[in-house]
Design a protein around this motif. Structure first.
Motif, PDB file in Angstrom:
ATOM      1  N   ILE A  82      33.721  21.104  -3.928  1.00  0.00           N
ATOM      2  CA  ILE A  82      32.896  19.927  -4.127  1.00  0.00           C
ATOM      3  C   ILE A  82      32.337  19.901  -5.539  1.00  0.00           C
ATOM      4  O   ILE A  82      32.275  18.856  -6.181  1.00  0.00           O
ATOM      5  N   THR A  83      31.922  21.058  -6.040  1.00  0.00           N
ATOM      6  CA  THR A  83      31.195  21.096  -7.303  1.00  0.00           C
ATOM      7  C   THR A  83      32.072  21.407  -8.508  1.00  0.00           C
ATOM      8  O   THR A  83      31.570  21.432  -9.629  1.00  0.00           O
ATOM      9  N   ALA A 335      24.280  16.868 -23.563  1.00  0.00           N
ATOM     10  CA  ALA A 335      24.543  16.519 -22.163  1.00  0.00           C
ATOM     11  C   ALA A 335      23.955  17.572 -21.232  1.00  0.00           C
ATOM     12  O   ALA A 335      23.403  17.234 -20.170  1.00  0.00           O
ATOM     13  N   PHE A 336      24.061  18.847 -21.610  1.00  0.00           N
ATOM     14  CA  PHE A 336      23.490  19.920 -20.799  1.00  0.00           C
ATOM     15  C   PHE A 336      21.981  19.729 -20.654  1.00  0.00           C
ATOM     16  O   PHE A 336      21.424  19.898 -19.558  1.00  0.00           O
ATOM     17  N   PHE A 337      21.309  19.364 -21.738  1.00  0.00           N
ATOM     18  CA  PHE A 337      19.869  19.107 -21.680  1.00  0.00           C
ATOM     19  C   PHE A 337      19.561  18.016 -20.656  1.00  0.00           C
ATOM     20  O   PHE A 337      18.639  18.144 -19.831  1.00  0.00           O
ATOM     21  N   LEU A 338      20.319  16.938 -20.691  1.00  0.00           N
ATOM     22  CA  LEU A 338      20.078  15.816 -19.789  1.00  0.00           C
ATOM     23  C   LEU A 338      20.393  16.194 -18.334  1.00  0.00           C
ATOM     24  O   LEU A 338      19.705  15.745 -17.407  1.00  0.00           O
ATOM     25  N   ILE A 339      21.410  17.024 -18.128  1.00  0.00           N
ATOM     26  CA  ILE A 339      21.720  17.479 -16.766  1.00  0.00           C
ATOM     27  C   ILE A 339      20.613  18.395 -16.250  1.00  0.00           C
ATOM     28  O   ILE A 339      20.252  18.350 -15.067  1.00  0.00           O
ATOM     29  N   GLU A 340      20.050  19.224 -17.124  1.00  0.00           N
ATOM     30  CA  GLU A 340      18.907  20.042 -16.717  1.00  0.00           C
ATOM     31  C   GLU A 340      17.709  19.170 -16.356  1.00  0.00           C
ATOM     32  O   GLU A 340      16.940  19.487 -15.448  1.00  0.00           O
ATOM     33  N   GLN A 341      17.560  18.048 -17.055  1.00  0.00           N
ATOM     34  CA  GLN A 341      16.514  17.096 -16.687  1.00  0.00           C
ATOM     35  C   GLN A 341      16.773  16.534 -15.282  1.00  0.00           C
ATOM     36  O   GLN A 341      15.854  16.377 -14.476  1.00  0.00           O
ATOM     37  N   ALA A 342      18.034  16.213 -15.020  1.00  0.00           N
ATOM     38  CA  ALA A 342      18.392  15.725 -13.683  1.00  0.00           C
ATOM     39  C   ALA A 342      18.114  16.788 -12.629  1.00  0.00           C
ATOM     40  O   ALA A 342      17.639  16.483 -11.515  1.00  0.00           O
ATOM     41  N   ARG A 343      18.400  18.051 -12.952  1.00  0.00           N
ATOM     42  CA  ARG A 343      18.142  19.144 -12.003  1.00  0.00           C
ATOM     43  C   ARG A 343      16.647  19.275 -11.735  1.00  0.00           C
ATOM     44  O   ARG A 343      16.223  19.507 -10.601  1.00  0.00           O
ATOM     45  N   ARG A 344      15.838  19.107 -12.787  1.00  0.00           N
ATOM     46  CA  ARG A 344      14.384  19.148 -12.616  1.00  0.00           C
ATOM     47  C   ARG A 344      13.918  18.008 -11.701  1.00  0.00           C
ATOM     48  O   ARG A 344      13.113  18.224 -10.792  1.00  0.00           O
ATOM     49  N   THR A 369      29.540  16.311 -18.144  1.00  0.00           N
ATOM     50  CA  THR A 369      28.928  15.746 -16.948  1.00  0.00           C
ATOM     51  C   THR A 369      29.921  15.713 -15.790  1.00  0.00           C
ATOM     52  O   THR A 369      29.576  16.035 -14.649  1.00  0.00           O
ATOM     53  N   ARG A 370      31.146  15.366 -16.071  1.00  0.00           N
ATOM     54  CA  ARG A 370      32.173  15.276 -15.028  1.00  0.00           C
ATOM     55  C   ARG A 370      32.409  16.608 -14.345  1.00  0.00           C
ATOM     56  O   ARG A 370      32.691  16.668 -13.151  1.00  0.00           O
ATOM     57  N   HIS A 371      32.291  17.695 -15.089  1.00  0.00           N
ATOM     58  CA  HIS A 371      32.642  19.004 -14.537  1.00  0.00           C
ATOM     59  C   HIS A 371      31.441  19.866 -14.182  1.00  0.00           C
ATOM     60  O   HIS A 371      31.619  20.961 -13.639  1.00  0.00           O
ATOM     61  N   HIS A 372      30.232  19.413 -14.469  1.00  0.00           N
ATOM     62  CA  HIS A 372      29.070  20.254 -14.195  1.00  0.00           C
ATOM     63  C   HIS A 372      28.739  20.216 -12.701  1.00  0.00           C
ATOM     64  O   HIS A 372      28.588  19.146 -12.121  1.00  0.00           O
TER      65      HIS A 372
END
Length: 410
Positions: A82-83, A335-344, A369-372
């Protein structure tokens, strides 16, 4: 706990055993999945039914469980199915990595090899589709670097081996979050071996930093700490040390901070983060490492990761508000920074925030983003939400190729 013993337990008992194995308290686990410690206790004591698939995925991620059967006791569903998603072109990179010799490729001057490796790292940081772009470059570069390291002698050979380690780091990054996990371990091991053979303490710390990523992701935080500590012990800093070497020293302590945070050890994590941060702020104004990108902006991003892993969402939000992520000279890091924001936001059950930050992350780097796994599992969780959140999540699922995974939502 042995797998046989685990197989005989109820879901709640399994959850408790896996939580204790991961070294996480009920409040920390609850915080990581956006629930309370009482909610975790209710699951563990059987007072609440087994959660639905999206929450099971979140629990598995928080506990570093790779197969949901370990958590649920039912049929096997690898979390990676899934991930994780395959990147076209990685088969050719794998073939180059697995070839027994590099005899078919003539060596090149070491200075030329350095230039080509620098260019490859420039592609990684400069492209919005960095994985597909680097996959086209790496097969030939791996073969040429292996041939050059084999043919060179003396100082040139040590430098070539350090460059070979840098290439293996890129191979590991390419294979991160893909189904073929063993290639990430192989490339990390080869990078570590090449760095040791180069007799370069800085290269050894960098190799330990990348190896530690895998140990953290698999829940083996103590091995990550051991490897980084040993590598740091080999580097003696001079009073007039060069910025690049200082940056590597700081990177090693940042790796220790991340490992301790993953294990829920707040005091040790923040102690090493302080050392890394002080190092970053001692560097020349505006400095960042030319390809590792260690510097003040990166420290703010990783502090968010540390506080989120510790379930300190308020502190993470405060840091995020003042962090200048646009100062990071890399699409994939932004993008990693923004994904960490999403995780928060996910930890706070802020669905609107999750969709907002993942949408921004896609504009920075489609591939990252597609693969994280955080992005993929968050979208799987949100596609059935009512209203605008569900509509936006369904659009995101199409963009990153998750439409075929809708069967896992339920």
């Amino acid at each position: 706990m042995a797998d046989l013993e685990l197989s005989e337990l109820s879901f709640g008992a399994r959850l408790r055993a896996l939580r204790e194995r991961a070294g996480k308290t009920r409040p920390v686990l609850g915080g990581l999945v956006g629930r309370s410690s009482d909610w975790v206790k209710a699951l563990e004591t059987g007072k609440m039914l087994t959660p639905r698939m999206p929450m099971l995925i979140r629990l598995a991620e928080a506990l570093d469980v790779q197969d949901l059967a370990e958590l649920t006791g039912s049929h096997r569903i690898p979390v990676g199915s899934i991930t994780k998603a395959y990147v076209p072109g990685t088969d050719s990179v794998a073939q180059a990595l697995l070839k027994p010799t590099a005899a078919a490729h003539p060596p090149i001057p070491v200075a030329e090899l350095v230039g080509r490796v620098d260019m490859a790292w420039g592609i990684w940081h400069g492209s919005t589709t960095e994985r597909s772009a680097i996959a086209a470059v790496l097969p030939d570069l791996v073969a040429v670097a292996r041939a050059t390291a084999s043919a060179a002698e003396g100082t040139d050979q040590r430098r070539a081996r350090a460059e070979l380690a840098r290439i293996y780091h890129l191979v590991q990054l390419l294979n991160a979050y893909q189904p073929a996990e063993q290639l990430s371990w192989l490339s990390a091991d080869r990078a570590f071996t090449a760095a040791q053979e180069a007799d370069d303490p800085a290269a050894a710390i960098i190799a330990a930093w990348y190896y530690a990523h895998l140990y953290r992701a698999s829940g083996q935080t103590d091995l990550a700490i051991e490897m980084l500590t040993e590598a740091l012990s080999r580097l003696t800093l001079r009073d007039d040390e060069q910025p690049d070497t200082l940056a590597v020293w700081g990177l090693g302590h940042l790796g220790l901070a991340l490992a301790h945070a993953k294990a829920g050890r707040s005091g040790a994590a923040l102690k090493h983060w302080d050392t890394a941060s002080e190092t970053a702020r001692s560097l020349p104004n505006g400095y960042y490492h030319p390809w590792l990108l260690f510097g003040v902006p990166a420290m703010d991003v990783y502090r968010i990761t540390i506080e989120t892993d510790l379930a300190h969402f308020g502190e993470a939000e405060q840091i995020a508000e003042r962090a200048d992520f646009k100062a990071l000279p890399s699409h994939t890091r932004r993008a990693f920074f923004l994904i960490e924001q999403a995780r928060r936001c996910r930890g706070k059950q802020d669905d609107v925030g999750v969709v907002y930050f993942l949408s921004k992350a896609l504009r920075e780097s489609l591939d990252t983003t597609r693969h994280h796994p955080v992005a993929r599992s968050a979208i799987v969780e949100l596609v059935d939400r009512p209203g605008v959140v569900g509509e936006d999540a369904r659009e995101l699922s199409l963009v990153i190729g998750l439409d075929g995974d809708r069967g896992y939502v339920g």
